[in-house]
Scaffold this motif. Structure first.
Motif, PDB file in Angstrom:
ATOM      1  N   MET A   1     -27.802 -58.911 -19.253  1.00 44.95           N
ATOM      2  CA  MET A   1     -28.797 -57.986 -18.736  1.00 44.95           C
ATOM      3  C   MET A   1     -29.313 -57.125 -19.891  1.00 44.95           C
ATOM      4  N   ARG A   2     -30.613 -56.944 -19.938  1.00 49.68           N
ATOM      5  CA  ARG A   2     -31.230 -56.134 -20.991  1.00 49.68           C
ATOM      6  C   ARG A   2     -31.667 -54.797 -20.407  1.00 49.68           C
ATOM      7  N   TYR A   3     -31.459 -53.751 -21.188  1.00 51.82           N
ATOM      8  CA  TYR A   3     -31.846 -52.405 -20.794  1.00 51.82           C
ATOM      9  C   TYR A   3     -32.963 -51.909 -21.708  1.00 51.82           C
ATOM     10  N   ALA A   4     -33.671 -50.897 -21.259  1.00 51.80           N
ATOM     11  CA  ALA A   4     -34.742 -50.314 -22.067  1.00 51.80           C
ATOM     12  C   ALA A   4     -34.183 -49.568 -23.277  1.00 51.80           C
ATOM     13  N   TYR A   5     -32.907 -49.183 -23.205  1.00 54.24           N
ATOM     14  CA  TYR A   5     -32.267 -48.442 -24.291  1.00 54.24           C
ATOM     15  C   TYR A   5     -31.092 -49.239 -24.828  1.00 54.24           C
ATOM     16  N   ASN A   6     -30.778 -49.009 -26.099  1.00 44.80           N
ATOM     17  CA  ASN A   6     -29.676 -49.720 -26.737  1.00 44.80           C
ATOM     18  C   ASN A   6     -28.762 -48.699 -27.410  1.00 44.80           C
ATOM     19  N   VAL A   7     -27.590 -48.486 -26.837  1.00 45.45           N
ATOM     20  CA  VAL A   7     -26.666 -47.467 -27.340  1.00 45.45           C
ATOM     21  C   VAL A   7     -26.198 -47.732 -28.768  1.00 45.45           C
ATOM     22  N   TYR A   8     -26.378 -48.950 -29.250  1.00 40.17           N
ATOM     23  CA  TYR A   8     -25.940 -49.281 -30.607  1.00 40.17           C
ATOM     24  C   TYR A   8     -26.985 -48.933 -31.670  1.00 40.17           C
ATOM     25  N   GLU A   9     -28.181 -48.581 -31.243  1.00 38.37           N
ATOM     26  CA  GLU A   9     -29.227 -48.158 -32.173  1.00 38.37           C
ATOM     27  C   GLU A   9     -29.039 -46.678 -32.495  1.00 38.37           C
ATOM     28  N   ASP A  10     -29.119 -46.331 -33.771  1.00 41.47           N
ATOM     29  CA  ASP A  10     -28.820 -44.965 -34.191  1.00 41.47           C
ATOM     30  C   ASP A  10     -29.784 -43.912 -33.652  1.00 41.47           C
ATOM     31  N   ARG A  11     -30.989 -44.267 -33.313  1.00 39.05           N
ATOM     32  CA  ARG A  11     -31.958 -43.286 -32.812  1.00 39.05           C
ATOM     33  C   ARG A  11     -32.162 -43.357 -31.304  1.00 39.05           C
TER      34      ARG A  11
END
Length: 123
Positions: A1-11
């Motif tokens: 499942m893909r989300y609009a946000y990615n917790v692994y991205e620093d910003r």
């Protein structure tokens, strides 16, 4: 499942929410509010060792995040009550699981720490 946000991205803004959830005071407040609205001073008495300043700051952050509501009653002195929002109530279940997991597993954690410390001392 893909989300609009990615917790692994620093910003990613989710990192700010994770910072809030990594705060022991926020977890304890959310757990304490799970049973219903609570007055500020009652929270302060229930959550041992939290200062008035830290409690106030944490409640403001939780309110800003939409997790807690603040209701002021025009009494003398002024009465302030805090309660979970629906979003906060959903999160409080997870917070309760974390806080009570620690309570239930503390003996195992202490034993693991002692074993680790003993092994380090032998090196």
């Amino acid at each position: 499942m893909r989300y609009a946000y990615n917790v692994y991205e620093d910003r990613c803004p989710t990192r700010l929410v994770l910072d809030r959830l990594a705060d022991k005071w926020a977890l304890l407040i959310l757990d304490r509010l799970e049973d219903g609205p609570v007055r500020f001073n009652h929270l302060r008495r229930d959550i041992k060792a939290i200062s008035q300043k830290v409690l106030s700051q944490t409640l403001k952050k939780l309110e800003r995040d939409g997790l807690v509501t603040r209701t002021v009653y025009p009494t003398v002195p002024v009465t302030v009550e805090y309660a979970l929002t629906p979003l906060g109530r959903a999160l409080a279940e997870t917070a309760a699981a974390l806080t009570h997991w620690a309570e239930h597993n503390m003996d195992a954690i202490l034993a693991a720490q002692a074993a680790y410390d003993a092994a380090v001392m032998e090196r």
